[in-house]
Scaffold this active site. Sequence first.
Site, PDB file in Angstrom:
ATOM      1  N   HIS A 141      -1.626  29.542 -20.191  1.00  0.00           N
ATOM      2  CA  HIS A 141      -1.629  30.053 -18.819  1.00  0.00           C
ATOM      3  C   HIS A 141      -0.330  29.651 -18.112  1.00  0.00           C
ATOM      4  O   HIS A 141       0.332  30.484 -17.489  1.00  0.00           O
ATOM      5  CB  HIS A 141      -2.839  29.486 -18.080  1.00  0.00           C
ATOM      6  CG  HIS A 141      -2.925  29.905 -16.645  1.00  0.00           C
ATOM      7  ND1 HIS A 141      -3.754  30.917 -16.211  1.00  0.00           N
ATOM      8  CD2 HIS A 141      -2.293  29.446 -15.529  1.00  0.00           C
ATOM      9  CE1 HIS A 141      -3.624  31.068 -14.906  1.00  0.00           C
ATOM     10  NE2 HIS A 141      -2.739  30.178 -14.468  1.00  0.00           N
ATOM     11  N   GLU A 142       0.035  28.371 -18.209  1.00  0.00           N
ATOM     12  CA  GLU A 142       1.255  27.904 -17.540  1.00  0.00           C
ATOM     13  C   GLU A 142       2.492  28.563 -18.128  1.00  0.00           C
ATOM     14  O   GLU A 142       3.418  28.925 -17.405  1.00  0.00           O
ATOM     15  CB  GLU A 142       1.359  26.380 -17.653  1.00  0.00           C
ATOM     16  CG  GLU A 142       0.274  25.623 -16.922  1.00  0.00           C
ATOM     17  CD  GLU A 142       0.187  26.001 -15.451  1.00  0.00           C
ATOM     18  OE1 GLU A 142       1.248  26.100 -14.794  1.00  0.00           O
ATOM     19  OE2 GLU A 142      -0.932  26.219 -14.957  1.00  0.00           O
ATOM     20  N   HIS A 145       2.950  31.909 -16.604  1.00  0.00           N
ATOM     21  CA  HIS A 145       3.597  31.864 -15.288  1.00  0.00           C
ATOM     22  C   HIS A 145       5.116  31.850 -15.462  1.00  0.00           C
ATOM     23  O   HIS A 145       5.850  32.464 -14.695  1.00  0.00           O
ATOM     24  CB  HIS A 145       3.168  30.608 -14.533  1.00  0.00           C
ATOM     25  CG  HIS A 145       1.858  30.732 -13.811  1.00  0.00           C
ATOM     26  ND1 HIS A 145       1.520  31.825 -13.045  1.00  0.00           N
ATOM     27  CD2 HIS A 145       0.804  29.870 -13.717  1.00  0.00           C
ATOM     28  CE1 HIS A 145       0.316  31.649 -12.524  1.00  0.00           C
ATOM     29  NE2 HIS A 145      -0.144  30.476 -12.917  1.00  0.00           N
ATOM     30  N   GLU A 208      -2.316  34.922 -10.842  1.00  0.00           N
ATOM     31  CA  GLU A 208      -3.229  34.074 -11.604  1.00  0.00           C
ATOM     32  C   GLU A 208      -3.973  34.895 -12.659  1.00  0.00           C
ATOM     33  O   GLU A 208      -4.138  34.456 -13.801  1.00  0.00           O
ATOM     34  CB  GLU A 208      -4.229  33.390 -10.671  1.00  0.00           C
ATOM     35  CG  GLU A 208      -3.624  32.297  -9.796  1.00  0.00           C
ATOM     36  CD  GLU A 208      -3.050  31.153 -10.607  1.00  0.00           C
ATOM     37  OE1 GLU A 208      -3.502  30.937 -11.756  1.00  0.00           O
ATOM     38  OE2 GLU A 208      -2.140  30.485 -10.115  1.00  0.00           O
ATOM     39  N   ASP A 212      -3.780  34.530 -16.684  1.00  0.00           N
ATOM     40  CA  ASP A 212      -4.977  34.424 -17.521  1.00  0.00           C
ATOM     41  C   ASP A 212      -4.928  35.430 -18.673  1.00  0.00           C
ATOM     42  O   ASP A 212      -5.160  35.086 -19.833  1.00  0.00           O
ATOM     43  CB  ASP A 212      -6.241  34.699 -16.699  1.00  0.00           C
ATOM     44  CG  ASP A 212      -6.618  33.553 -15.779  1.00  0.00           C
ATOM     45  OD1 ASP A 212      -6.050  32.456 -15.931  1.00  0.00           O
ATOM     46  OD2 ASP A 212      -7.482  33.757 -14.913  1.00  0.00           O
TER      47      ASP A 212
END
Length: 517
Positions: A141-142, A145, A208, A212
């Site tokens: 997930h990070e 980003h 977000e 995901d």
Amino acid sequence: MLRRAVACSCALALGLSAVLQPAAAQNNLPALGDSDSADFSVGAERKIGDEIMREIRIDPDYIDDPLLFEYLQSVWDPLVAASRRLGNITADIDQRFAWQPFLVRDPSVNAFALPGGFVGVHLGLIAITATRDELASVLGHEMSHVSQRHIARSITGSSRRSLVSLAALIIGLLAASRSNNPDAINAVVTGTQAASIQSQLNFSRDMEREADRIGFQVMVAAGFSPGGMAAMFEKMETSNRLNDFGGFPYLRTHPLTVERIGEARSRASLAAVGPRVSVLDHTVAQARARILMDKRVDALRRWQGRDADVEGSAADKLLNLYESAEASSLLRDWARADAAFAKALAITRASPNSSARAERAVALTQAQSLLDRGAPGKAKELVRAYAGDGSRPVMLLSAQIALAEIPAVTPDSTDLKARASDLQTWVALHPDDALAWGSLGQIWGRLGLPLRALRAEAESRYALGDLLGAVDRLRAAQRFARSGGPVDFMDASVVDSRLRDIEAQRRQIELDHRAGR
């Protein structure tokens, strides 16, 4: 402390997720081709990330534990490779961004991405995850980003703040949060225009959800179980609901919703099951994170008592025994430590879900315990079985054992020369490894090579972001070279060249700060 920075930075510093509380990086979407986009280019984003990391690396809560970092890297590297294969990490950011994870000694459950591809992981996050798949879901997930450049997309078009000012703002928030004083954080916000851009830095719900979705694709492509993300979401949501004491700062920057959890479950049900990975690898990392995140005596006493609980699965038993063994070592209760280590090793050798890595991690931890109690010979016996595997933990521990066995200057030591050769090869490929440079400096000093030792000390300081410290050591090396003693010309030339490079870098940083660029 870094942990305080989490809540604060999360709110402001680019949607930073926690720990030293920076923000989530990003990378891959449209080029954002307006004029504002140019103000936060790939190069500018990396520049801010480097500036922040210089501050983070000298913070006492920044931790470089060779065993735990190796495990983190073993989860991170397949995710990076998968993201490249999927095209999420594109050519323009592949070489420009760092793609480096790091650890923060903080018991709260958090992870965060910084500009330029740095991703921080709290020990508390590793401690709560039951499988490597759960950890991979957060890292994926990070990373998404970062690869989708969510930080740049949050900032560009909304603010033309200078790079230096933006980095200073984030660093200021980290420093204020470490003061344990909420008023200090508020002062930074109100005194810097932070309030006016906070909403621009926080990630949107769409970002977000995108992280995901892409993070799930990446973790599955990397071979992790598709159920890892849903399991992690459910664990965090349940734990935080039942006991919300601020230990889940990740949820403040990445708030869970029924929709996000439902989508994770749906994706997991439709995906193919990935290959089974050794459970005990993660168990050792989980146990080690729990011990290292809180070394207070009362906490160690609690972990030490886990050797009385030997029920459950092999993973449960190993978790308890490793925690007890490491805690006993830190409490210098050597007999109890050795008893727990012996049982833990037996489990790693007998369990069908184990691996050579899990067994090696327990053995190296026991070797460190033996070294700490002044028994380098016995430590060497344990490490010898893993000599030549090329791993960083074995290399660094072998160097410390050699130094303990040869406490005086011994120019002809074949063991020290072998360790120096290993470390030289390593730092040539990993010049930012402060621990390796530090060990190499000690060994060169023990071999009677003070000029090389000073240069290695300088490189260690430089790798930690301490440019002033690096300059100080290099100048000391220059003074030694000019003192009239026997000095290798090439070594002296390297010192002169590195000093020029680092001083030029310091001057450029100072110019950037003065110019507000």
